[in-house]
Design a protein around this motif. Structure first.
Motif, PDB file in Angstrom:
ATOM      1  N   ASP A 150      38.112  30.480  29.284  1.00  0.00           N
ATOM      2  CA  ASP A 150      37.574  31.849  28.990  1.00  0.00           C
ATOM      3  C   ASP A 150      37.552  32.396  30.684  1.00  0.00           C
ATOM      4  OD1 ASP A 150      36.256  31.799  27.221  1.00  0.00           O
ATOM      5  OD2 ASP A 150      34.249  29.808  28.068  1.00  0.00           O
ATOM      6  N   HIS A 183      39.485  37.078  29.334  1.00  0.00           N
ATOM      7  CA  HIS A 183      39.324  36.882  29.518  1.00  0.00           C
ATOM      8  C   HIS A 183      39.595  37.239  31.419  1.00  0.00           C
ATOM      9  CE1 HIS A 183      38.345  35.430  26.210  1.00  0.00           C
ATOM     10  NE2 HIS A 183      36.460  35.049  26.322  1.00  0.00           N
ATOM     11  N   SER A 210      30.167  38.435  30.689  1.00  0.00           N
ATOM     12  CA  SER A 210      29.880  36.233  31.038  1.00  0.00           C
ATOM     13  C   SER A 210      28.962  35.924  31.108  1.00  0.00           C
ATOM     14  CB  SER A 210      31.287  36.032  30.938  1.00  0.00           C
ATOM     15  OG  SER A 210      31.873  34.717  30.762  1.00  0.00           O
ATOM     16  N   ASP A 268      28.901  29.016  33.251  1.00  0.00           N
ATOM     17  CA  ASP A 268      29.499  29.683  32.812  1.00  0.00           C
ATOM     18  C   ASP A 268      29.399  29.336  31.210  1.00  0.00           C
ATOM     19  OD1 ASP A 268      30.600  32.081  32.514  1.00  0.00           O
ATOM     20  OD2 ASP A 268      33.196  32.045  33.563  1.00  0.00           O
ATOM     21  N   GLY A 308      31.050  31.696  29.249  1.00  0.00           N
ATOM     22  CA  GLY A 308      31.908  32.455  28.364  1.00  0.00           C
ATOM     23  C   GLY A 308      31.689  33.651  27.872  1.00  0.00           C
ATOM     24  N   ARG A 309      32.505  34.369  27.271  1.00  0.00           N
ATOM     25  CA  ARG A 309      32.602  35.770  26.845  1.00  0.00           C
ATOM     26  C   ARG A 309      31.907  35.074  25.246  1.00  0.00           C
ATOM     27  NH1 ARG A 309      37.494  39.781  25.426  1.00  0.00           N
ATOM     28  NH2 ARG A 309      36.756  40.470  23.776  1.00  0.00           N
ATOM     29  N   GLU A 311      25.080  37.496  34.200  1.00  0.00           N
ATOM     30  CA  GLU A 311      26.536  37.696  33.153  1.00  0.00           C
ATOM     31  C   GLU A 311      27.471  37.976  34.439  1.00  0.00           C
ATOM     32  OE1 GLU A 311      24.946  39.975  30.239  1.00  0.00           O
ATOM     33  OE2 GLU A 311      25.640  42.196  30.886  1.00  0.00           O
TER      34      GLU A 311
END
Length: 360
Positions: free
Chosen positions: A83, A113, A130, A286, A288-289, A302
């Motif tokens: 990610d 990413h 993200s 984080d 992740g997207r 984000e």
């Protein structure tokens, strides 16, 4: 600028020390997927991994980890799993991205990413959010944010946690355990989830299983695998395996036992994990997207990541464009349209149920 190529195992202590210093010097690079330990571990399992070391005179000014695939197609290390991707470099570094990939022996470098602050990013590349859990002000302010902006989810999750304990038994939380046994329980849940939802089972690939095992066994101050498990009545209920730097925990593989689904075990686990992570010095989780409902409910901030490619002029890059770019644009169109996204997700889940029934 001079570029030399090396297999990760060929990097010595001075290079690794410089990589870590460059990573710690730029907030955008504070992600374990950009750490040398991650690239080295993947390189032990995949021989196509290389690292371009960038020099300005005698000084190292950047590290560009990548995988070299047939026809000179370059991809991020462990492409499809990570990610956070990109070049770890000195501030204000100016490079020609096409020249860089050519010096790496690549025709194309594709990414999905790529983190902020990259010389490779241009105006034509797509940006995506993200989601993160921002704990830089502490766990208390984060829960206050949830009470204000995601009140229903927060209160309902706490109520379900209390009901779970009344119905079944007490909850026990193990944060950052290094025991491999619960890791394999978690991977089993994740495999079931992939099959149930019609996705490809990543853990059908033995190298990915071994990668996760090796990363769990890697425990240093600046990088570690983090296995986090929730037990109810001493039975595993939900968990997550991710990676951390000193201050960032990267979400990776969350899963739960579906027999507890009505109690929202994933949300119970994430709230508990956020509290424990904050106590252990983590400032950002984080997630992740990806447009997942639980991420929308839990996020309070984000980052931005980019998707696209850098290509030289030639036959290989032209073929790559024909094969990959239309598919990526179609996928982006589906994800951006709620009706199309819902229809595609429903079709995948139907496929997953049929596949499971046939296998049974």
């Amino acid at each position: 600028m001079r570029v030399t190529l090396a297999h990760p195992r060929e990097l010595g202590a001075p290079e690794l020390s410089r990589w870590r210093a460059l990573q710690e010097g730029h907030a955008a690079f504070d992600n374990p997927f950009l750490s040398p330990e991650f690239t080295i571990t993947v390189g032990e399992l995949r021989d196509m991994v290389r690292v371009a070391v960038l020099y300005d005179g005698p000084d190292i000014v950047g590290f560009f980890p990548f995988e070299r695939h047939p026809m000179g197609i370059g991809k991020p290390v462990a492409a499809g799993l990570t990610d956070a991707q990109g070049l770890v470099h000195a501030k204000d570094l100016e490079i020609d991205p096409r020249r860089l990939i050519k010096q790496c022996g690549l025709s194309v470098f594709e990414f999905d990413h790529l983190v902020a602050g990259q010389p490779m990013i241009s105006g034509r590349h797509e940006r995506h959010p993200s989601p993160i859990i921002d704990l830089r002000e502490g766990h208390g302010p984060y829960t206050e944010y949830l009470r204000e902006h995601s009140s229903k989810t927060y209160k309902t999750t706490l109520a379900k946690s209390r009901k779970l304990q009344r119905d079944i038994g007490p909850i026990r939380h193990e944060y950052a355990t290094t025991d491999p046994a619960p890791l394999h329980t978690l991977l089993g849940w994740k495999t079931d989830q992939y099959r149930r939802t019609g996705r490809t089972d990543r853990f059908a690939h033995q190298w990915i299983v071994e990668l996760v095992e090796r990363l769990l066994a890697t425990q240093t101050e600046g990088f570690a695998g983090v296995l986090d498990m929730i037990y109810v009545n001493d039975l595993p209920m939900a968990g997550h395996f991710g990676l951390r730097t000193r201050t960032t925990l990267a979400g990776w593989f969350p899963a739960y036992d579906t027999q507890y689904a009505k109690y929202s075990p994933g949300l119970i686990h994430h709230l508990a994990m956020a509290e424990q992570a904050a106590g252990a010095g983590i400032q950002v989780i984080d997630m992740g997207r990806g447009e997942k409902e639980y991420k929308e409910k839990l996020k309070n901030g984000e980052f931005q990541v980019a998707e696209g490619r850098v290509a030289t002029i030639g036959a290989a890059s032209a073929v790559h464009w024909l094969v990959r770019v239309p598919v990526r644009k179609t996928r982006a169109t589906v994800l951006a349209n709620p009706l199309l996204h819902k229809t595609a997700d429903r079709a995948l889940k139907t496929f997953g149920r049929l596949r499971t029934a046939l296998q049974s």
